[in-house]
Design a protein around this motif. Sequence first.
Motif, mmCIF file in Angstrom:
data_model
loop_
_atom_site.group_PDB
_atom_site.id
_atom_site.type_symbol
_atom_site.label_atom_id
_atom_site.label_comp_id
_atom_site.label_asym_id
_atom_site.label_seq_id
_atom_site.Cartn_x
_atom_site.Cartn_y
_atom_site.Cartn_z
ATOM 1 N N GLU A 101 0.868 -1.170 0.000
ATOM 2 C CA GLU A 101 0.000 0.000 0.000
ATOM 3 C C GLU A 101 0.903 1.218 0.000
ATOM 4 O O GLU A 101 1.821 1.320 0.807
ATOM 5 C CB GLU A 101 -0.899 0.032 1.239
ATOM 6 C CG GLU A 101 -2.073 -0.884 1.137
ATOM 7 C CD GLU A 101 -3.142 -0.575 2.179
ATOM 8 O OE1 GLU A 101 -2.908 0.228 3.105
ATOM 9 O OE2 GLU A 101 -4.218 -1.164 2.055
ATOM 10 N N ILE A 102 0.631 2.146 -0.895
ATOM 11 C CA ILE A 102 1.479 3.322 -1.034
ATOM 12 C C ILE A 102 0.643 4.574 -0.807
ATOM 13 O O ILE A 102 -0.369 4.781 -1.480
ATOM 14 C CB ILE A 102 2.136 3.362 -2.427
ATOM 15 C CG1 ILE A 102 3.011 2.126 -2.614
ATOM 16 C CG2 ILE A 102 2.948 4.644 -2.604
ATOM 17 C CD1 ILE A 102 3.543 1.946 -4.021
ATOM 18 N N ASP A 103 1.060 5.378 0.152
ATOM 19 C CA ASP A 103 0.444 6.678 0.416
ATOM 20 C C ASP A 103 1.575 7.697 0.319
ATOM 21 O O ASP A 103 2.296 7.944 1.281
ATOM 22 C CB ASP A 103 -0.199 6.689 1.803
ATOM 23 C CG ASP A 103 -0.891 8.011 2.125
ATOM 24 O OD1 ASP A 103 -0.526 9.057 1.538
ATOM 25 O OD2 ASP A 103 -1.782 7.995 2.993
ATOM 26 N N ARG A 104 1.746 8.264 -0.858
ATOM 27 C CA ARG A 104 2.890 9.154 -1.122
ATOM 28 C C ARG A 104 2.898 10.386 -0.218
ATOM 29 O O ARG A 104 3.958 10.804 0.239
ATOM 30 C CB ARG A 104 2.909 9.543 -2.591
ATOM 31 C CG ARG A 104 3.156 8.341 -3.491
ATOM 32 C CD ARG A 104 3.412 8.720 -4.932
ATOM 33 N NE ARG A 104 3.278 7.603 -5.839
ATOM 34 C CZ ARG A 104 4.081 6.543 -5.894
ATOM 35 N NH1 ARG A 104 5.068 6.441 -5.064
ATOM 36 N NH2 ARG A 104 3.873 5.572 -6.778
ATOM 37 N N PHE A 120 3.046 -3.095 3.820
ATOM 38 C CA PHE A 120 2.626 -4.244 3.027
ATOM 39 C C PHE A 120 1.529 -5.000 3.745
ATOM 40 O O PHE A 120 1.383 -4.908 4.963
ATOM 41 C CB PHE A 120 3.805 -5.174 2.681
ATOM 42 C CG PHE A 120 4.456 -5.849 3.854
ATOM 43 C CD1 PHE A 120 3.972 -7.053 4.347
ATOM 44 C CD2 PHE A 120 5.581 -5.299 4.451
ATOM 45 C CE1 PHE A 120 4.578 -7.691 5.413
ATOM 46 C CE2 PHE A 120 6.208 -5.926 5.512
ATOM 47 C CZ PHE A 120 5.701 -7.126 5.996
ATOM 48 N N LEU A 121 0.731 -5.719 2.958
ATOM 49 C CA LEU A 121 -0.339 -6.565 3.479
ATOM 50 C C LEU A 121 0.039 -8.013 3.242
ATOM 51 O O LEU A 121 0.519 -8.364 2.154
ATOM 52 C CB LEU A 121 -1.657 -6.270 2.765
ATOM 53 C CG LEU A 121 -2.111 -4.811 2.721
ATOM 54 C CD1 LEU A 121 -3.411 -4.693 1.939
ATOM 55 C CD2 LEU A 121 -2.242 -4.236 4.103
ATOM 56 N N ASP A 122 -0.186 -8.862 4.243
ATOM 57 C CA ASP A 122 0.062 -10.295 4.051
ATOM 58 C C ASP A 122 -1.083 -10.882 3.218
ATOM 59 O O ASP A 122 -2.029 -10.166 2.866
ATOM 60 C CB ASP A 122 0.277 -11.005 5.394
ATOM 61 C CG ASP A 122 -0.995 -11.230 6.208
ATOM 62 O OD1 ASP A 122 -2.111 -10.906 5.739
ATOM 63 O OD2 ASP A 122 -0.870 -11.754 7.320
ATOM 64 N N PRO A 123 -1.036 -12.166 2.873
ATOM 65 C CA PRO A 123 -2.085 -12.740 2.015
ATOM 66 C C PRO A 123 -3.501 -12.657 2.594
ATOM 67 O O PRO A 123 -4.473 -12.700 1.850
ATOM 68 C CB PRO A 123 -1.646 -14.202 1.844
ATOM 69 C CG PRO A 123 -0.166 -14.151 1.976
ATOM 70 C CD PRO A 123 0.082 -13.104 3.041
#
Length: 138
Positions: A101-104, A120-123
């Motif tokens: 997940e990107i929040d610039r 990051f998100l796990d599965p």
Amino acid sequence: MPSKMIFINLPVADLDRSKRFYEALGWKVNHDFTDANAACIVIDDNICVMLLTRTFFTTFTHRAPGDPREFVSGIYALAMSGPEEVDDLTEAALRAGGTEEIDRERRRQEARLGMYGRTFLDPDGHQWESFYMAYPRD
């Protein structure tokens, strides 16, 4: 064993898939506390993640577990020793099937404060934040 430890208990849909994911991050399975219902993932001497099948997870609470792909109920943040370690962990998560997940704007704000981090998100959708922050030295 350290006198104080943190155990993060996470409900997972597929225990074997989750074990493989976390092992791909370089974390170890403690087989003494692992069976068909749960797996103990050792991050370091003081932090472990307990991966629990969703059915087994419900034996610890009367409330139903939420779906972390839809709702955030926790963000698990790990301080790292430098930006390279942040990148290494996140890249390992992506190779293992996680998503980033990107929040610039948030990252720009953190950079102004001397921080560097990635999400990051796990599965299963559990959100992890690895970050580096230069702590002031006395």
